[in-house]
Design an enzyme around this catalytic site. Structure first.
Site, mmCIF file in Angstrom:
data_model
loop_
_atom_site.group_PDB
_atom_site.id
_atom_site.type_symbol
_atom_site.label_atom_id
_atom_site.label_comp_id
_atom_site.label_asym_id
_atom_site.label_seq_id
_atom_site.Cartn_x
_atom_site.Cartn_y
_atom_site.Cartn_z
ATOM 1 C CG ASN A 9 -1.888 1.398 1.331
ATOM 2 O OD1 ASN A 9 -1.739 1.946 0.439
ATOM 3 N ND2 ASN A 9 -2.795 1.005 2.323
ATOM 4 C CE LYS A 16 -0.501 2.320 6.481
ATOM 5 N NZ LYS A 16 -1.636 2.707 6.562
ATOM 6 N NE ARG A 86 -6.296 1.714 -0.487
ATOM 7 C CZ ARG A 86 -6.052 3.102 0.254
ATOM 8 N NH1 ARG A 86 -5.137 3.576 0.477
ATOM 9 N NH2 ARG A 86 -6.979 3.935 -0.112
ATOM 10 C CG HIS A 175 -13.102 4.074 2.290
ATOM 11 N ND1 HIS A 175 -13.698 5.281 2.734
ATOM 12 C CD2 HIS A 175 -11.796 4.345 2.545
ATOM 13 C CE1 HIS A 175 -12.957 5.838 3.383
ATOM 14 N NE2 HIS A 175 -11.850 5.581 3.385
ATOM 15 C CG LEU A 204 -18.134 5.570 10.426
ATOM 16 C CD1 LEU A 204 -18.877 5.460 11.705
ATOM 17 C CD2 LEU A 204 -18.500 6.531 9.512
ATOM 18 N N GLY A 205 -13.223 6.005 9.410
ATOM 19 C CA GLY A 205 -11.881 6.026 9.730
ATOM 20 C C GLY A 205 -11.711 7.600 9.874
ATOM 21 N N GLY A 207 -10.866 8.795 6.730
ATOM 22 C CA GLY A 207 -11.658 9.152 5.792
ATOM 23 C C GLY A 207 -13.241 8.234 6.036
ATOM 24 N NE ARG A 236 -10.357 13.005 3.115
ATOM 25 C CZ ARG A 236 -10.361 11.778 2.888
ATOM 26 N NH1 ARG A 236 -11.103 11.329 1.820
ATOM 27 N NH2 ARG A 236 -9.323 10.872 3.463
ATOM 28 C CG ASP A 277 -7.436 11.008 18.038
ATOM 29 O OD1 ASP A 277 -8.397 10.317 18.562
ATOM 30 O OD2 ASP A 277 -6.315 10.500 17.846
ATOM 31 C CB ILE A 326 -14.655 6.368 14.063
ATOM 32 C CG1 ILE A 326 -13.561 7.563 14.136
ATOM 33 C CG2 ILE A 326 -15.784 6.802 14.962
ATOM 34 C CD1 ILE A 326 -13.887 8.796 13.455
ATOM 35 N N GLY A 327 -15.589 3.637 13.789
ATOM 36 C CA GLY A 327 -16.774 2.612 13.706
ATOM 37 C C GLY A 327 -16.373 1.602 14.671
ATOM 38 C CG ASN A 329 -11.689 0.998 18.065
ATOM 39 O OD1 ASN A 329 -11.445 0.037 18.473
ATOM 40 N ND2 ASN A 329 -10.811 1.338 17.037
ATOM 41 C CD GLU A 380 -9.453 -0.755 3.462
ATOM 42 O OE1 GLU A 380 -8.852 -0.408 4.682
ATOM 43 O OE2 GLU A 380 -9.428 0.258 2.612
HETATM 44 P P1 AMP Z 1 -8.357 4.669 11.019
HETATM 45 O O1 AMP Z 1 -8.047 5.857 9.891
HETATM 46 O O2 AMP Z 1 -9.244 3.671 10.572
HETATM 47 O O3 AMP Z 1 -7.201 4.317 11.579
HETATM 48 O O4 AMP Z 1 -9.255 5.532 11.989
HETATM 49 C C1 AMP Z 1 -8.844 6.661 12.584
HETATM 50 C C2 AMP Z 1 -9.977 7.292 13.627
HETATM 51 O O5 AMP Z 1 -10.307 6.315 14.478
HETATM 52 C C3 AMP Z 1 -9.259 8.408 14.608
HETATM 53 O O6 AMP Z 1 -10.101 9.327 14.412
HETATM 54 C C4 AMP Z 1 -9.310 7.748 15.787
HETATM 55 O O7 AMP Z 1 -9.455 8.802 16.752
HETATM 56 C C5 AMP Z 1 -10.267 7.002 15.780
HETATM 57 N N1 AMP Z 1 -10.253 5.953 16.915
HETATM 58 C C6 AMP Z 1 -9.110 4.873 17.324
HETATM 59 N N2 AMP Z 1 -9.478 4.192 18.299
HETATM 60 C C7 AMP Z 1 -10.391 4.832 18.893
HETATM 61 C C8 AMP Z 1 -11.128 4.817 20.017
HETATM 62 N N3 AMP Z 1 -11.063 3.662 20.941
HETATM 63 N N4 AMP Z 1 -12.244 5.449 20.310
HETATM 64 C C9 AMP Z 1 -12.663 6.353 19.446
HETATM 65 N N5 AMP Z 1 -12.265 6.688 18.290
HETATM 66 C C10 AMP Z 1 -10.860 5.950 17.877
#
Ligand code: AMP
Length: 394
Positions: A9, A16, A86, A175, A204-205, A207, A236, A277, A326-327, A329, A380
């Protein structure tokens, strides 16, 4: 030859690697960051001990060092049997993954104007691996491919038709690899065939995007011509009124400045004024920080609106699925979002939700919920490894 599959990637300043065995079990990973900078660094398997890179190492040099490290540690004993890459944008050319040959490379170059920040660096990764492993089959897996099944009513913008015909202006969606994985996993967890699965998947990351999946195929998605459209994201904006450009240009803001603002300074970051974050935002909101609370509220409300919108493409619903940092955690985001959707009969079980579905077959919905709500960790890399192996053996 080593009976393993290498997944690459290649991003704008990072690369990565993930190494899978022939049973698709991950056996190693590596990361090189801040490439082309003086402080370029690399790590393997998440170890904190850095691997030495030449000063200002580029993608090619970093990949060479990481592969040498895999060899030294005997994680790789000879060339892998397949390499999967990717690739962000496949335009309308690629409806599925493709074995890489000179025609594939030309086709990826031809759609690069649609993803000028991504496709060229993806190609750098491909060319570097071709040099290192000239006889290993390589496969491109596109972020857009899964969405090529969108019907025209879902992918066309209401713009003059020459915008589409002459310039390719349409919704492509991104995605795709993650949404495909969520659909497959949800179907497996619900013991349904993928061919009949009807899912709303939310990635939900940093992006964020959401997809309606009907009969296992993507039929609507929130990202569009670029990954800027749709949900509120880390930095964004997601959807804004396109009249914004004209309005701000009247105030002396150039198109380039609006572009930077919408991509880098908006979303959770823009609304909160603090950070993108979600963890930090939830902590700040708990301490009474109003902009942080607002950022979370806008994020969840927009997401709930889109979940509602996605039902327009479905005739029944097997599950709503959450994934990404986010989704997977944030119990708070899942709860606040689903709270808006009582009219659809969706209902969260607070205890299952706190445990991220760990004790309840990935379910975070209550037994009374009209449809299941699931949390599924996305993967992925695994999809790319499977596709690389499948096409290399085809
Ligand atoms: P990703 O791009 O999939 O790595 O997701 C990054 C996002 O996930 C960031 O906004 C992080 O703050 C959020 N995130 C990761 N761990 C947690 C958690 N335990 N609680 C809330 N948000 C989280």
């Amino acid at each position: 030859m080593d009976e393993s599959i290498l997944v690459v990637n290649s991003g704008s300043s990072s690369v990565k690697l993930a190494l899978f065995d022939k049973h698709h079990k991950k056996k190693a990973s590596a990361l090189a960051e801040r490439l082309n900078n003086q402080d370029a660094s690399a790590r393997i398997n998440g170890n904190l001990d850095p691997i030495e890179l030449p000063e200002g190492a580029n993608h090619q040099q970093a990949l060479q060092v990481l592969i040498e490290t895999f060899n030294q540690k005997e994680l790789l004993k000879g060339p892998p049997m397949a390499i999967g890459h990717r690739v962000v944008h496949g335009g309308e050319t690629f409806r599925e993954a493709a074995l890489i040959d000179s025609a594939t490379i030309t086709a990826i170059k031809n759609v690069s104007s649609l993803a000028p920040l991504h496709n060229p660096v993806n190609l750098v990764g491909i060319e570097a691996m071709q040099e290192l492993f000239p006889s290993v089959p390589q496969v491109a897996v596109f972020d857009t491919a899964y969405h090529q099944t969108l019907p025209e009513k879902a992918y066309r913008y209401a713009l003059p038709k020459h915008c589409y015909e002459d310039w390719g202006v349409r919704r492509y969606g991104f995605h795709g690899t993650s949404h495909y994985f969520m659909a497959q996993e949800a179907a497996r967890l619900l013991a349904k065939p993928m061919e009949t699965a009807s899912i709303i998947s939310a990635h939900l990351g940093n992006g964020c995007s959401i997809t309606a999946i009907r009969d296992g195929k993507s039929v609507d998605t929130s990202m569009g011509l670029t990954p800027l459209e749709g949900l509120v994201m880390g930095t964004r904006s997601g959807d804004v009124d396109p009249g914004l450009f004209d309005y701000l240009s009247g105030r002396g803001v150039s198109a380039a400045e609006v572009h930077t603002m919408l991509n880098n300074d908006s979303g959770l970051m823009g609304l909160s004024g603090h950070t993108n974050d979600m963890r930090t935002l939830c902590d700040l909101a708990d301490q009474g920080d109003k902009p942080a609370r607002l950022a979370i509220d806008v994020f969840c409300f927009r997401l709930a609106r889109y979940i509602g919108a996605m039902t327009a493409s479905l005739s029944h619903l097997d599950a709503v699925v959450f994934t990404g940092g986010i989704g997977e955690n944030s119990a708070h985001v899942r709860q606040e979002t689903i709270n808006h959707l009582g009219l659809l009969g969706l209902d969260i079980d607070p205890e299952r939700n706190q445990q991220h579905g760990a004790q309840s077959n990935n379910r975070v919905s209550s037994v009374d919920s009209r449809f299941p709500v699931l949390t599924i960790p996305t993967n992925e890399e695994l999809v790319i490894a499977r596709e690389a192996n499948r096409l290399a053996n085809a």
